[in-house]
Design an enzyme around this catalytic site. Structure first.
Site, short mmCIF file in Angstrom:
data_model
loop_
_atom_site.label_atom_id
_atom_site.label_comp_id
_atom_site.label_asym_id
_atom_site.label_seq_id
_atom_site.Cartn_x
_atom_site.Cartn_y
_atom_site.Cartn_z
N LYS A 257 0.81 -1.23 0.00
CA LYS A 257 0.00 0.00 0.00
C LYS A 257 0.84 1.28 0.00
O LYS A 257 0.54 2.21 -0.76
CB LYS A 257 -0.98 -0.01 1.18
CG LYS A 257 -2.09 -1.04 1.01
CD LYS A 257 -3.02 -1.08 2.20
CE LYS A 257 -3.91 -2.30 2.14
NZ LYS A 257 -4.82 -2.41 3.28
N ALA B 242 0.67 -0.63 14.12
CA ALA B 242 1.05 0.68 13.56
C ALA B 242 1.55 0.50 12.13
O ALA B 242 2.45 1.20 11.68
CB ALA B 242 2.12 1.33 14.43
N GLY C 23 0.37 -0.49 7.84
CA GLY C 23 -0.39 0.16 6.77
C GLY C 23 -1.88 0.26 7.09
O GLY C 23 -2.52 1.26 6.74
#
Ligand code: NAP
Length: 277
Positions: A71, A134, A136
């Site tokens: 991503k 924490a 994507g």
């Protein structure tokens, strides 16, 4: 924005990706409109991702979804980003405007918020919200969650520095704190969202035992047959409201479908079909 309608080639880029339900979901969406949609999974190693995306669109691909771990890289490849994708610096949906012009959006956050608030009837506004992870996925959902105006948000991660970096990046949008799992307050949080990849390995982040109570809403972004490790852990702590990420998956896919085809499919029947698998 130019939209591609009718028959077309669509793919999901990921690594790994074979476990994905996206072709099934997009197939059911297409049937609602009598669209003919060819949606395939493409397992692409990080070193090949850029080339694979460009090749796909040069050869006439109409749209792509992007999942773990690509991503952030997708946000670097497209020519234009939505405000949401720019804020997240992560893209899960690519729309072809032309062979050389690609538009990137992130539908994860709106998918999660729609599932929580509309499908599950959860009020996020005014709550103490704990997000585990924490990576994507957290990056993609933080801004849409903060728009719901929770009273307090804690990001807890195995590597606390990554949680703190996200806190710093998003602190203009609301009250956020960050820590490792062991520093999470040991009293029930109103909403706990598991955005770690731990469930994929059948593991559970090491949270203090009383972080979840009877009234805590527990949401695992991970999904699959049966309950996830996080759902079982939450139920063991007395939570009566533990959910997995089917709904988020279907709602974010419906947003992608809308971007590609200009129509938003109904999602309830598709969630029902997934539950029956
Ligand atoms: P990612 O960018 O690779 O981040 C993975 C996160 O999980 C990191 O915070 C990592 O911590 C943590 N982690 C990995 N293994 C762990 C373990 N054994 N114990 C504790 N923490 C662990 O992945 P992502 O894209 O954020 O995806 C995370 C999860 O969300 C996946 O399960 C994915 O399938 C799911 N997801 C679901 C949807 C949906 O539509 N339902 C959408 C997006 C994502 P470190 O920083 O310490 O490495």
């Amino acid at each position: 924005m130019t939209m591609t309608s009718g028959p077309g080639r669509y793919v999901l880029f990921g690594h790994p990706v074979s476990h994905s339900w996206s072709p099934f979901i997009h197939g059911l969406f297409a049937r609602q409109f009598d669209h003919v949609v060819d949606y395939k999974l493409v397992d692409t190693a990080p070193g090949q991702f850029r080339h694979a995306v460009i090749e796909f669109f040069v050869q006439g691909g109409a749209g792509a979804n992007v999942t773990l771990p690509h991503k952030p890289a997708a946000a670097e490849i497209v020519n234009d980003l939505s405000a949401r994708a720019e804020r997240a610096r992560a893209v899960n949906t690519i729309v072809r405007r032309s062979a050389t012009e690609l538009y990137g959006e992130n539908t994860d956050g709106v998918g999660l918020v729609t599932d929580l608030t509309r499908n599950l009837g959860v009020t996020v506004t005014g709550t103490r919200l704990l997000i585990l992870g924490a990576g994507g996925a957290t990056r993609g959902v933080l801004a849409p969650l903060l728009e719901q105006e929770p009273r307090e948000v804690r990001i807890a991660n195995r590597t606390p520095e990554r949680a703190k970096a996200l806190r710093d990046e998003f602190s203009d949008l609301g009250e956020i704190s960050a820590s490792g799992f062991d520093e999470v307050e040991d009293r029930p949080w109103d909403v706990v969202i598991n955005a770690t990849a731990a469930s994929l390995a059948g593991e559970m982040p090491e949270l203090p035992p009383r972080a979840v109570g009877r009234d805590s809403v527990c949401y695992d972004m991970a999904y699959g047959r049966g309950d996830t490790a996080f759902m079982r852990w939450a139920a063991g702590r007395g939570s009566t409201r533990a959910h997995k990420g089917w709904g988020m998956l279907v709602e974010q896919a419906a947003e992608s479908y809308l971007l590609w085809h200009g129509v938003r499919p109904a999602t309830k029947s598709v969630m029902g079909a997934l539950e029956r698998l």
